[in-house]
Design a protein around this motif. Structure first.
Motif, PDB file in Angstrom:
ATOM      1  N   PRO A  68       0.918  -1.520  -0.120  1.00 31.60           N
ATOM      2  CA  PRO A  68       0.009   0.140  -0.439  1.00 31.60           C
ATOM      3  C   PRO A  68       0.985   1.031   0.273  1.00 31.60           C
ATOM      4  CG  PRO A  68      -0.623  -1.605   2.073  1.00 31.60           C
ATOM      5  CD  PRO A  68       0.547  -2.348   1.341  1.00 31.60           C
ATOM      6  N   SER A  69      -0.057   2.313  -0.620  1.00 29.44           N
ATOM      7  CA  SER A  69       1.158   3.495  -0.845  1.00 29.44           C
ATOM      8  C   SER A  69      -0.102   4.296  -0.980  1.00 29.44           C
ATOM      9  CB  SER A  69       1.901   3.837  -2.049  1.00 29.44           C
ATOM     10  OG  SER A  69       0.560   3.974  -2.918  1.00 29.44           O
ATOM     11  N   VAL A  70       0.518   5.536   0.107  1.00 24.56           N
ATOM     12  CA  VAL A  70      -0.692   7.053  -0.187  1.00 24.56           C
ATOM     13  C   VAL A  70       0.852   8.192  -0.671  1.00 24.56           C
ATOM     14  CG1 VAL A  70      -1.159   8.623   1.438  1.00 24.56           C
ATOM     15  CG2 VAL A  70      -1.403   6.389   2.326  1.00 24.56           C
ATOM     16  N   LEU A  71      -0.069   9.475  -1.509  1.00 20.84           N
ATOM     17  CA  LEU A  71       0.850   9.479  -2.865  1.00 20.84           C
ATOM     18  C   LEU A  71       0.182  10.941  -1.446  1.00 20.84           C
ATOM     19  CD1 LEU A  71       2.129  10.527  -4.947  1.00 20.84           C
ATOM     20  CD2 LEU A  71      -0.454  12.196  -5.816  1.00 20.84           C
ATOM     21  N   MET A  72       1.832  11.580  -1.240  1.00 17.83           N
ATOM     22  CA  MET A  72       2.395  12.961  -1.133  1.00 17.83           C
ATOM     23  C   MET A  72       2.849  13.793  -1.940  1.00 17.83           C
ATOM     24  SD  MET A  72       3.179  11.631   2.886  1.00 17.83           S
ATOM     25  CE  MET A  72       2.684  12.500   3.673  1.00 17.83           C
ATOM     26  N   HIS A  73       2.410  15.122  -1.829  1.00 15.05           N
ATOM     27  CA  HIS A  73       2.503  16.242  -2.349  1.00 15.05           C
ATOM     28  C   HIS A  73       3.004  17.207  -1.336  1.00 15.05           C
ATOM     29  CE1 HIS A  73       1.627  20.012  -4.422  1.00 15.05           C
ATOM     30  NE2 HIS A  73       1.787  19.410  -5.387  1.00 15.05           N
ATOM     31  N   LEU A  74       4.227  18.182  -2.476  1.00 20.76           N
ATOM     32  CA  LEU A  74       4.761  19.302  -1.544  1.00 20.76           C
ATOM     33  C   LEU A  74       4.599  20.228  -2.938  1.00 20.76           C
ATOM     34  CD1 LEU A  74       6.304  20.782   1.565  1.00 20.76           C
ATOM     35  CD2 LEU A  74       7.553  19.840   0.857  1.00 20.76           C
ATOM     36  N   GLU A  75       4.464  21.766  -2.630  1.00 24.08           N
ATOM     37  CA  GLU A  75       4.975  23.156  -2.764  1.00 24.08           C
ATOM     38  C   GLU A  75       6.010  23.274  -2.608  1.00 24.08           C
ATOM     39  OE1 GLU A  75       2.231  26.100  -3.688  1.00 24.08           O
ATOM     40  OE2 GLU A  75       0.356  24.194  -3.461  1.00 24.08           O
ATOM     41  N   LEU A  76       6.335  23.319  -3.260  1.00 27.82           N
ATOM     42  CA  LEU A  76       8.362  23.628  -2.796  1.00 27.82           C
ATOM     43  C   LEU A  76       9.180  24.771  -2.591  1.00 27.82           C
ATOM     44  CD1 LEU A  76      10.430  21.551  -5.596  1.00 27.82           C
ATOM     45  CD2 LEU A  76      10.433  20.866  -3.404  1.00 27.82           C
ATOM     46  N   SER A  77       8.279  26.041  -3.106  1.00 29.09           N
ATOM     47  CA  SER A  77       7.810  27.620  -2.662  1.00 29.09           C
ATOM     48  C   SER A  77       7.427  27.261  -0.961  1.00 29.09           C
ATOM     49  CB  SER A  77       6.815  27.874  -3.090  1.00 29.09           C
ATOM     50  OG  SER A  77       5.242  27.479  -3.476  1.00 29.09           O
ATOM     51  N   GLN A  78       7.217  26.266  -0.477  1.00 31.08           N
ATOM     52  CA  GLN A  78       6.684  25.785   1.121  1.00 31.08           C
ATOM     53  C   GLN A  78       8.066  25.711   1.777  1.00 31.08           C
ATOM     54  OE1 GLN A  78       2.864  23.511   0.832  1.00 31.08           O
ATOM     55  NE2 GLN A  78       3.613  23.195   2.588  1.00 31.08           N
ATOM     56  N   LEU A  79       8.915  24.562   0.762  1.00 30.21           N
ATOM     57  CA  LEU A  79      10.689  24.707   1.467  1.00 30.21           C
ATOM     58  C   LEU A  79      11.253  26.166   0.773  1.00 30.21           C
ATOM     59  CD1 LEU A  79      11.456  21.441   0.229  1.00 30.21           C
ATOM     60  CD2 LEU A  79      11.136  22.225   2.585  1.00 30.21           C
ATOM     61  N   ASP A  80      11.022  26.722   0.738  1.00 35.50           N
ATOM     62  CA  ASP A  80      12.193  28.091  -0.222  1.00 35.50           C
ATOM     63  C   ASP A  80      11.176  28.616   1.690  1.00 35.50           C
ATOM     64  OD1 ASP A  80      12.538  27.295  -2.535  1.00 35.50           O
ATOM     65  OD2 ASP A  80      10.800  28.476  -3.243  1.00 35.50           O
ATOM     66  N   ARG A  81      10.427  29.059   1.850  1.00 36.77           N
ATOM     67  CA  ARG A  81       9.825  30.017   2.793  1.00 36.77           C
ATOM     68  C   ARG A  81      10.179  29.032   3.981  1.00 36.77           C
ATOM     69  NH1 ARG A  81       5.451  30.640  -0.409  1.00 36.77           N
ATOM     70  NH2 ARG A  81       4.534  28.615   1.152  1.00 36.77           N
ATOM     71  N   ARG A  82      10.681  28.243   4.723  1.00 41.35           N
ATOM     72  CA  ARG A  82      10.629  27.156   5.674  1.00 41.35           C
ATOM     73  C   ARG A  82      12.557  27.699   5.850  1.00 41.35           C
ATOM     74  NH1 ARG A  82       9.409  21.425   7.008  1.00 41.35           N
ATOM     75  NH2 ARG A  82      10.490  20.737   8.812  1.00 41.35           N
ATOM     76  N   ILE A  83      13.183  27.208   4.653  1.00 43.39           N
ATOM     77  CA  ILE A  83      14.252  27.809   4.878  1.00 43.39           C
ATOM     78  C   ILE A  83      14.824  28.846   4.708  1.00 43.39           C
ATOM     79  CG2 ILE A  83      15.522  25.586   3.881  1.00 43.39           C
ATOM     80  CD1 ILE A  83      16.066  26.301   1.113  1.00 43.39           C
ATOM     81  N   GLY A  84      14.361  29.299   4.652  1.00 46.59           N
ATOM     82  CA  GLY A  84      14.163  31.005   5.306  1.00 46.59           C
ATOM     83  C   GLY A  84      14.408  32.636   3.802  1.00 46.59           C
ATOM     84  N   LEU A  85      13.834  31.234   2.734  1.00 43.57           N
ATOM     85  CA  LEU A  85      13.988  33.042   1.694  1.00 43.57           C
ATOM     86  C   LEU A  85      12.843  33.608   1.711  1.00 43.57           C
ATOM     87  CD1 LEU A  85      15.107  30.041  -0.853  1.00 43.57           C
ATOM     88  CD2 LEU A  85      16.652  32.028  -0.479  1.00 43.57           C
ATOM     89  N   ALA A  86      13.315  34.786   1.548  1.00 42.09           N
ATOM     90  CA  ALA A  86      11.682  35.948   1.704  1.00 42.09           C
ATOM     91  C   ALA A  86      11.013  35.511   0.193  1.00 42.09           C
ATOM     92  CB  ALA A  86      12.180  37.555   1.636  1.00 42.09           C
TER      93      ALA A  86
END
Length: 189
Positions: free
Chosen positions: A164-182
């Motif tokens: 069994p698998s669950v598809l997961m998704h992440l918008e990379l702009s969220q990671l941009d903000r998380r690592i401190g990009l304005a």
């Protein structure tokens, strides 16, 4: 510990061996793991980038970044409708596949380095806007908490590993903000 792009036959074999051992231990099918992912080119770029986390010369983790092309992504096999909905928005999608980390004291560091490296390659080199990963349902909470992935849909059978698998998704702009990009590095095309 360092992360390198697997280039040599030996590096690719180390990655496959690590994935095969980890998947077999969990009861997943491993017969598809005979070769590196198809290394065909798409628009002059390789479709897969295999990363190796190494402690000295020993591989302690691996992760492959799959880039979208006319051949699609591995996650399309079970989750094409969900991925196509993101593509229809003009977004550049990629996937994380063949993730395996040695269990031990370096496992969290190896995982963090691999995911960070995949982010850099996918986002900065290939201008991806979104990333997908298929995970076992018992790992969903970890990926939500650790990386802010969000679940898309209900569990389905992953044809590659027969689990069994669950598809997961992440918008990379969220990671941009998380690592401190304005602001996000790139907007959707």
């Amino acid at each position: 510990m360092k992360v390198v792009v697997a280039r040599s036959r030996r590096e690719h074999e180390s990655a496959i061996t690590l994935v095969r051992q980890n998947y077999a231990r969990r009861g997943y099918r491993t017969s598809f793991l005979t070769e590196p992912p198809a290394a065909g080119r798409s628009q002059g770029l390789y479709r897969h980038v295999t990363l190796l986390a190494q402690q000295g010369e020993r591989a302690v983790g691996t992760l492959t970044l799959g880039l979208d092309s006319s051949a699609g992504l591995s996650v399309d096999e079970a989750h094409r409708c969900a991925v196509d909905a993101i593509r229809a928005q003009g977004r550049r999608v990629c996937e994380l596949i063949r993730l395996a980390v040695d269990v031990g004291e370096t496992s969290r560091s190896a995982l963090a380095l691999l995911v960070h490296s995949a982010y850099l390659v996918g986002r900065l080199v290939h201008r991806a806007t979104d990333v997908f990963i298929e995970v076992n349902p018992r790992h969903v909470a970890f990926y939500e908490r650790a990386f802010e992935f969000r679940r898309l849909g209900e569990p389905k059978m992953c044809p590659r590993v027969q689990a069994p698998s669950v598809l997961m998704h992440l918008e990379l702009s969220q990671l941009d903000r998380r690592i401190g990009l304005a602001r996000p590095l790139f907007q959707a095309a």
